[in-house]
Structures are given as C-alpha cells and as structure tokens.
Write an enzyme that holds these catalytic residues in place. Structure first.
Site, PDB file in Angstrom:
ATOM      1  N   SER A  23      21.024 -25.935 -13.926  1.00 54.37           N
ATOM      2  CA  SER A  23      19.932 -26.488 -13.458  1.00 54.37           C
ATOM      3  C   SER A  23      19.381 -25.643 -12.276  1.00 54.37           C
ATOM      4  O   SER A  23      19.492 -24.277 -12.406  1.00 54.37           O
ATOM      5  CB  SER A  23      19.916 -27.915 -13.351  1.00 54.37           C
ATOM      6  OG  SER A  23      18.628 -28.312 -13.183  1.00 54.37           O
ATOM      7  N   HIS A  31      13.807 -31.065 -16.964  1.00 55.59           N
ATOM      8  CA  HIS A  31      14.347 -30.281 -18.196  1.00 55.59           C
ATOM      9  C   HIS A  31      13.940 -31.364 -19.499  1.00 55.59           C
ATOM     10  O   HIS A  31      14.601 -31.373 -20.498  1.00 55.59           O
ATOM     11  CB  HIS A  31      15.806 -30.147 -18.240  1.00 55.59           C
ATOM     12  CG  HIS A  31      16.298 -29.554 -17.018  1.00 55.59           C
ATOM     13  ND1 HIS A  31      16.100 -28.207 -16.792  1.00 55.59           N
ATOM     14  CD2 HIS A  31      17.332 -29.923 -16.160  1.00 55.59           C
ATOM     15  CE1 HIS A  31      16.786 -27.651 -15.633  1.00 55.59           C
ATOM     16  NE2 HIS A  31      17.171 -28.899 -15.143  1.00 55.59           N
TER      17      HIS A  31
END
Length: 304
Positions: free
Chosen positions: A85, A189
C-alpha cells in the site's frame, strides 16, 4: 538475494518514531520533511496518541518518513524493493524513482485525498484469518465487500461500509477462524477511494521521475516494473485497487530471494513472509537496536 520491503497503514503505534530520532541527522531530516509538507512529523511520531496517528492524513506521511529513515540507516542497496500500500512510495524512493522530499509531498497529497474520500461514507477494513481465497473472495463479494488486500499467508483484508463489515462478522466465510477490525479510517483500495485517484494524478504530473535502479516489485499484480513512469502510474491507481501482496511474495520466490528486511515500523510483512516463504530469512526493523542484525543479514544475502 535480499529484498527490502516497506509496510502499509496500520503498522504505526504511538511513539514508534522516538528511537529513530536518536540517530545522527535524523532530527534534521524529519524537520526538513515536516517543513516541506506542513505536518509536524516529530510530534506525531513521538507524542501523539493512537487516535491521532490513525488519521490517514497523518499516518501515511509518518510511515513513509519512518521507512526512509530506517532504510537510510542501513546504508545498503537491496537487490529488490517492494511496499505494501503506502509503503510502495517508500519503495519508489529506495529504487531511485523519486527523491525523498518529492515522496513526502506525494504521500501527503495521498493521505489528505484518501481521508477526504473516506469522510464521504462510514467505511472500514477487517482482516480475515484463515480460509481458502477461492471460497473467501466470492463470499466477500456476495456481501458487497472488496478483497482489498490479498496478503498471502492465510490473510485477506476486506473493505467496505461499516454495515458490510458488521455483516461479515456475523457471516464469516467457511474456513475463516477470525475477523479482526483494522485501525484504519476508511475502505482503502476500493471504489470508495476513487476521488483520491484524481488528486494523485494531478500531483504525479509535477514529479521528476527516473527508472528504478534496482528490481521494483509492484503490489498491483506482483510484476517487476522497470519504467519509472509506469511505477508512478501504478502508485496513482493503487489507492482504488486491491493490493496483491500474495503475488509479490510469489515473485520474491521466483527471483530467488533468500532474505527479507522490513523497514520501520516493521513486523507485519515479515510475519506474512514467515508463513508464505519458509526458509527465507526475515528481519523487522522495529528500533535502531535491530540495525546490527540487519547489516549482518545484508552482508550474508545481498551478493546477487
């Protein structure tokens, strides 16, 4: 062969930056980065409580700053880099794609944009421990949830509205042992983050970009990326798309990686590697006390 990895949001804990600021030059670097982005990183990394550093706009630059400080203290070039991430921004600096100050400005935009997107709807994330992805993923989609992080090692992170997360705790997929709510402030996400993508795309246009100098593994699909512009494009898009850390670890295996060091605040990614990559040496940089062991690991495994 050695891979240096950088953790994502949720790895931060109150005061975790404190020991790193004792390193020579660290306070000055943090002060310069703080001035560049208008955020007191030293305060948030040493004095702020868990709720303050849970704020996406704070947590993300704090994690990148800590990762860069700890990696610089190693003073070594890994053969492979990757990040989970927001950790991908740290990895982009370590690969030479962008410089550190540009990375902090970029991640500040990312954190603010994602925090703004998260404020639209009450959303969250939860880790599912155990289970078979072939069973778990369809079950999540049935509940309206997104498998936002497919982490390997028996872990998938679901993201969606708080109501959907609550439904998951009452209706777990077959084989899942436990559902654990994560300390993040939104459904990262997923499509909920789409507004942040546009803000990042605009910020990306101002970056000076170079091609990676070491092997860069993208968490979008586990593929290696040799073009700097492509790295940045993937950094922009990943905020609204799932992280496939499982595929990154498959690539590590294919590349012949023999050791993994996780930048500060380390622990999460080496934990996954221990389960998914048996036989690979792992070390997490939690404090500067771990640096000597990390350097010894580098000298043993960084020959390729």
């Amino acid at each position: 062969m050695l891979v240096l990895v950088a953790p994502g949001q949720g790895a931060q804990t109150p005061g975790f930056l404190t020991p790193w600021l004792e390193l020579p030059g660290a306070t000055d670097r943090i002060a310069a980065w703080s001035d560049a982005i208008g955020l007191d990183l030293a305060h948030y990394g040493t004095k702020a409580d868990a709720d303050e550093i849970r704020d996406t706009a704070v947590a993300q630059p704090l994690l990148v700053a800590a990762g860069l400080l700890s990696a610089a203290a190693l003073d070594a070039s890994p053969g492979v880099v990757a990040g989970h991430s927001v950790g991908e921004i740290t990895a982009a600096v370590l690969a030479g794609v962008i410089d550190d100050e540009a990375a902090l400005r970029f991640v500040r935009t990312r954190g603010l944009g994602m925090a703004e997107a998260a404020a639209v709807t009450e959303t969250g994330m939860a880790a599912l421990l155990g289970g078979d992805p072939a069973v778990t993923v369809p079950h999540l989609e049935k509940l309206g949830l997104t498998p936002a992080n497919v982490n390997g090692g028996g872990q998938i992170v679901a993201a969606g509205t708080l109501a959907q997360i609550a439904a998951l705790t009452e209706d777990m997929p077959e084989g899942v042992r436990r559902v654990v709510a994560l300390k993040v402030a939104g459904a990262f996400h997923t499509h909920h983050m789409a507004p942040a993508v546009e803000k990042l795309r605009a910020a990306a246009g101002a970056l000076t970009v170079a091609d990676p100098k070491v092997t860069y593994v993208s968490n979008a699909d586990g593929k290696t990326v040799a073009d700097g512009a492509e790295v940045i494009s993937r950094l922009v898009g990943q905020v609204a798309n799932p992280v496939r850390w499982d595929l990154c670890m498959e690539t590590f295996k294919e590349l012949g990686v023999t050791a993994i060091i996780e930048a500060a605040p380390g622990g999460t990614l080496v934990g996954l590697a221990k389960r998914a990559l048996p036989g690979v040496k792992t070390l997490a940089l939690k404090t500067p006390d771990d640096l000597d062991a990390a350097r010894a690991l580098i000298s043993e495994h960084a020959g390729a």
